[in-house]
Design a protein around this motif. Structure first.
Motif, short mmCIF file in Angstrom:
data_model
loop_
_atom_site.label_atom_id
_atom_site.label_comp_id
_atom_site.label_asym_id
_atom_site.label_seq_id
_atom_site.Cartn_x
_atom_site.Cartn_y
_atom_site.Cartn_z
N GLU A 52 -44.15 23.83 -33.81
CA GLU A 52 -43.24 22.22 -33.59
C GLU A 52 -42.59 21.93 -34.91
N TRP A 53 -43.21 22.92 -35.88
CA TRP A 53 -42.97 22.44 -37.31
C TRP A 53 -41.83 23.14 -37.44
N THR A 54 -40.52 22.78 -38.29
CA THR A 54 -39.54 23.14 -38.49
C THR A 54 -39.36 23.71 -39.83
N THR A 55 -38.26 24.71 -40.29
CA THR A 55 -38.75 25.33 -41.70
C THR A 55 -38.01 23.92 -42.69
N GLU A 56 -37.30 22.63 -41.90
CA GLU A 56 -37.40 22.03 -43.30
C GLU A 56 -38.14 20.67 -42.77
N ASP A 57 -39.49 20.60 -41.84
CA ASP A 57 -40.52 20.76 -42.06
C ASP A 57 -41.73 20.62 -43.12
N MET A 58 -41.42 22.03 -43.30
CA MET A 58 -41.51 22.64 -44.16
C MET A 58 -41.50 23.11 -45.53
N ALA A 59 -40.36 22.89 -46.08
CA ALA A 59 -40.16 22.59 -47.35
C ALA A 59 -40.78 21.54 -47.38
N ARG A 60 -40.48 19.78 -46.99
CA ARG A 60 -40.97 19.07 -47.05
C ARG A 60 -42.50 18.62 -47.74
N ALA A 61 -43.33 19.64 -46.78
CA ALA A 61 -44.64 19.07 -46.85
C ALA A 61 -44.81 20.09 -48.20
N GLN A 62 -43.23 20.97 -48.88
CA GLN A 62 -43.50 21.99 -49.72
C GLN A 62 -42.81 21.10 -50.81
N SER A 63 -42.72 20.29 -50.80
CA SER A 63 -41.48 19.92 -52.01
C SER A 63 -42.75 19.15 -53.08
N PRO A 64 -42.10 18.78 -54.31
CA PRO A 64 -42.54 18.15 -55.65
C PRO A 64 -43.52 17.09 -55.20
N GLU A 65 -43.14 16.23 -54.37
CA GLU A 65 -42.86 14.74 -53.79
C GLU A 65 -44.65 14.63 -53.25
N SER A 66 -44.26 15.58 -51.83
CA SER A 66 -45.17 15.99 -51.32
C SER A 66 -46.64 16.16 -52.45
N LEU A 67 -46.99 17.95 -52.89
CA LEU A 67 -47.39 17.32 -53.93
C LEU A 67 -48.06 16.72 -54.94
N SER A 68 -47.01 15.54 -54.98
CA SER A 68 -47.13 14.85 -56.67
C SER A 68 -48.61 13.94 -54.73
N LEU A 69 -47.42 12.95 -53.94
CA LEU A 69 -49.14 12.45 -53.91
C LEU A 69 -50.30 13.13 -53.56
N ALA A 70 -50.58 14.95 -53.12
CA ALA A 70 -51.27 14.93 -52.78
C ALA A 70 -52.45 14.90 -54.32
N ALA A 71 -51.51 15.09 -55.40
CA ALA A 71 -52.81 14.93 -56.83
C ALA A 71 -53.11 13.70 -57.37
N ASP A 72 -51.74 12.83 -56.61
CA ASP A 72 -52.55 11.16 -56.85
C ASP A 72 -54.25 10.72 -55.81
N ASP A 73 -53.79 10.87 -54.75
CA ASP A 73 -55.27 11.55 -54.46
C ASP A 73 -56.40 12.10 -54.77
N TYR A 74 -57.06 11.73 -55.61
CA TYR A 74 -57.61 11.99 -56.38
C TYR A 74 -59.23 11.32 -56.15
N ILE A 75 -59.74 10.13 -55.62
CA ILE A 75 -60.76 9.18 -55.63
C ILE A 75 -61.85 9.93 -54.59
N ASP A 76 -61.28 10.54 -53.35
CA ASP A 76 -62.40 11.05 -52.80
C ASP A 76 -63.08 12.71 -53.51
N ALA A 77 -62.29 12.81 -54.76
CA ALA A 77 -63.17 14.70 -55.12
C ALA A 77 -64.09 14.02 -56.32
N LEU A 78 -63.91 12.39 -56.56
CA LEU A 78 -64.72 12.46 -57.98
C LEU A 78 -66.18 12.25 -57.69
N GLN A 79 -66.86 12.08 -56.37
CA GLN A 79 -68.28 12.54 -56.21
C GLN A 79 -68.34 13.75 -57.04
N ASN A 80 -68.42 14.54 -56.18
CA ASN A 80 -68.31 16.40 -56.70
C ASN A 80 -67.96 16.30 -58.67
N VAL A 81 -66.74 15.66 -58.88
CA VAL A 81 -66.28 15.53 -60.23
C VAL A 81 -67.64 14.93 -61.09
#
Length: 199
Positions: free
Chosen positions: A149-178
């Motif tokens: 159900e995921w197209t090549t375009e869907d995967m490209a968007r998931a791997q895009s710098p914008e998507s990776l930036s959102l993943a990096a911004d969401d660090y709050i839930d990692a704080l407990q372990n840190v």
């Protein structure tokens, strides 16, 4: 086929098989024992089964700290860029999420007995957290190629710098372990200082 209905199969040599050792084999003389060493070996002209598409290598993470290198990859203001052809993940180590997390940790541990160690550990943990989050996002995005159900375009968007930036911004839930790791490191560091002073 044997008299009892069993079928003898020859595990002869071929792609993905290597000789393990030669030894005695039940009175038949010396036989070479074969071991499978590459289960993804594909004979020439054959197509891989779709399940083997999941056997991707982990991305090679390359850290960028200098502005010219970051600009060259076009990730100023973005966390990372993944090149699926080469499997390389370029990570912008000046991305604001690192500084935000480091600042938060330094504020929380401002009364640490060893401020220099605390600042060093806070930066290392903030950087590691971002690398892990971005790297994990890439791995999950690459794994989606098995989802019809995921197209090549869907995967490209998931791997895009914008998507990776959102993943990096969401660090709050990692704080407990840190926080746990930082607290443990500071206690160990303090014990070493006390033991040195006592000696």
């Amino acid at each position: 086929m044997n008299a009892d209905g069993g079928i003898s199969v020859d595990h002869g040599s071929g792609n993905g098989v290597r000789a393990d050792r030669t030894g005695e084999s039940g009175g038949e003389g010396k036989r070479t024992r074969l071991t499978h060493d590459d289960l993804l070996a594909v004979p020439s002209g054959a197509k891989r089964a779709s399940i083997s598409l999941n056997a991707e290598r982990a991305p090679e993470i390359i850290l960028l700290r200098e502005a010219p290198a970051i600009d060259e990859k076009g990730i100023r203001g973005k966390a990372a860029k993944f090149y699926s052809e080469s499997g390389q993940l370029f990570v912008n180590m000046t991305y604001p999420a690192i500084e935000e997390m480091r600042g938060l940790l330094e504020l929380e541990y401002a009364s640490a007995p060893d401020p220099e160690l605390m600042r060093k550990m806070a930066l290392e943990l903030a950087e590691r957290t971002m690398m892990v989050r971005v790297g994990r996002a890439v791995v999950y995005a690459v794994a989606k190629q098995l989802n019809r159900e995921w197209t090549t375009e869907d995967m490209a968007r998931a791997q895009s710098p914008e998507s990776l930036s959102l993943a990096a911004d969401d660090y709050i839930d990692a704080l407990q372990n840190v926080r746990r790791r930082l607290g443990q490191a500071l206690r160990v560091g303090r014990q070493e200082v006390d033991e040195t002073a006592a000696a």
